[in-house]
Design an enzyme around this catalytic site. Sequence first.
Site, short mmCIF file in Angstrom:
data_model
loop_
_atom_site.label_atom_id
_atom_site.label_comp_id
_atom_site.label_asym_id
_atom_site.label_seq_id
_atom_site.Cartn_x
_atom_site.Cartn_y
_atom_site.Cartn_z
N PRO A 2 34.00 8.71 7.38
CA PRO A 2 32.84 8.77 6.77
C PRO A 2 31.86 7.62 7.37
O PRO A 2 32.01 6.59 8.15
CB PRO A 2 33.15 8.16 5.42
CG PRO A 2 34.73 7.54 5.65
CD PRO A 2 34.91 7.50 7.14
N GLU A 3 30.63 8.12 7.05
CA GLU A 3 29.32 6.88 6.78
C GLU A 3 29.33 6.18 5.72
O GLU A 3 29.95 6.81 4.80
CB GLU A 3 28.23 7.34 7.74
CG GLU A 3 28.73 8.07 9.09
CD GLU A 3 27.28 8.30 10.11
OE1 GLU A 3 26.07 7.97 9.35
OE2 GLU A 3 27.77 9.12 10.86
N LYS A 53 30.73 0.19 5.36
CA LYS A 53 31.70 1.19 5.47
C LYS A 53 33.06 0.61 5.13
O LYS A 53 34.28 1.17 5.11
CB LYS A 53 31.99 1.81 6.93
CG LYS A 53 30.59 2.56 7.44
CD LYS A 53 30.50 2.85 8.85
CE LYS A 53 29.06 3.25 9.31
NZ LYS A 53 28.75 2.94 10.92
N ARG A 125 29.71 -10.66 9.02
CA ARG A 125 28.56 -10.19 9.91
C ARG A 125 27.93 -9.10 9.55
O ARG A 125 26.62 -8.84 10.12
CB ARG A 125 29.04 -9.79 11.29
CG ARG A 125 29.95 -11.01 11.82
CD ARG A 125 30.62 -10.78 12.97
NE ARG A 125 29.87 -9.78 14.07
CZ ARG A 125 30.45 -9.16 15.02
NH1 ARG A 125 31.76 -9.36 15.13
NH2 ARG A 125 29.69 -8.39 15.75
N ASN A 169 26.73 7.56 13.25
CA ASN A 169 25.96 8.24 14.14
C ASN A 169 25.24 9.43 13.72
O ASN A 169 24.36 9.71 14.05
CB ASN A 169 26.98 9.03 15.18
CG ASN A 169 26.47 9.21 16.63
OD1 ASN A 169 25.34 8.44 17.04
ND2 ASN A 169 26.94 10.10 17.17
N ARG A 253 27.78 7.38 22.72
CA ARG A 253 27.99 8.78 21.61
C ARG A 253 26.84 9.53 21.66
O ARG A 253 25.71 9.18 22.35
CB ARG A 253 28.19 7.76 20.46
CG ARG A 253 27.72 6.82 19.82
CD ARG A 253 28.13 6.42 18.51
NE ARG A 253 29.38 6.63 18.15
CZ ARG A 253 30.05 5.69 17.80
NH1 ARG A 253 29.89 4.58 18.23
NH2 ARG A 253 31.38 6.03 17.58
#
Length: 263
Positions: A2-3, A53, A125, A169, A253
């Site tokens: 998943p995103e 995520k 981060r 992506n 990618r």
Amino acid sequence: MPEGPEIRRAADALAAAVVGVPLAGAWFAFDALKPYARRLRGRRIEAIAPHGKALLTRFDNGLTLYTHNQLYGVWRVVDAGQRPASSRALRVALETAHKGILLYSASDIEIWPSARVHEHPFLARLGPDVLDPALEEAAVAARLVAPRFARRALAGLLLDQGFLAGLGNYLRAEILWQARLAPSRRPVDLDTDACAALAQALLGVPRHSYRTRGRPRGGQLQDTPFRFRVFERTGEPCERCGTPIEKRAQGGRPLYLCPRCQR
DNA sequence: CTTTAAACCTGCTGGC
DNA sequence: TGCCAGCAGGTTTAAA
């Protein structure tokens, strides 16, 4: 796999099933976590909240379960006591008297004191969660031109979880198409209007995906279902100008775009 | 400082 | 049917 939007939808479903209800049992596959199972029995889950995520499952005894599904982790909601046959490896099971939530395949699974979980090397981060309802376009526009981000190509910047957490992506491709920007552009090169359009797409596309991607929730659809305009549509005509969508490799990618509208 | 390549986690698909 | 290579919507690390 998943995103941000898919993670948040999963979190919603998990939370609806088990938050606030005493745990009848807890089980972990990894040896390092097994000792925690006893300490969680009878406790309640206070919240299941995504950070980009990653997913944070907070218990009422001061502990928080950190999980990251990477490409392959999958959460399932089941009736109590059920363990569906699966070729995947079960990694976490948390069960109430009525429902269970099961995590398969994931490898990033840790338990932290809730008060310090934000010191986790990954979480520490992260930029703001792109699906945080409190995040405003003005803040995103300001972040775009901050010194640490402004000179970076959008292709790489949009995948950097330190910029905004939750993009991936497919969202990268859809956001750049929506904002009519080539992936080689940098925030520092954009005029005010283009920057505002990008900020709008950075928030709008993920939010639209969250609301509408997959099966409609709660009966009726509120607006048009999410669909990809460029992602995995190589060769199909751009919906704005008819130019065939191109697939390029960028940052290792696939990146899909309209070579005509995205300048 | 920014970008790229390789590696790793695991699962799925397609070709042989 | 079985095996393997390659790829995947992710992330980290090292190196260019």
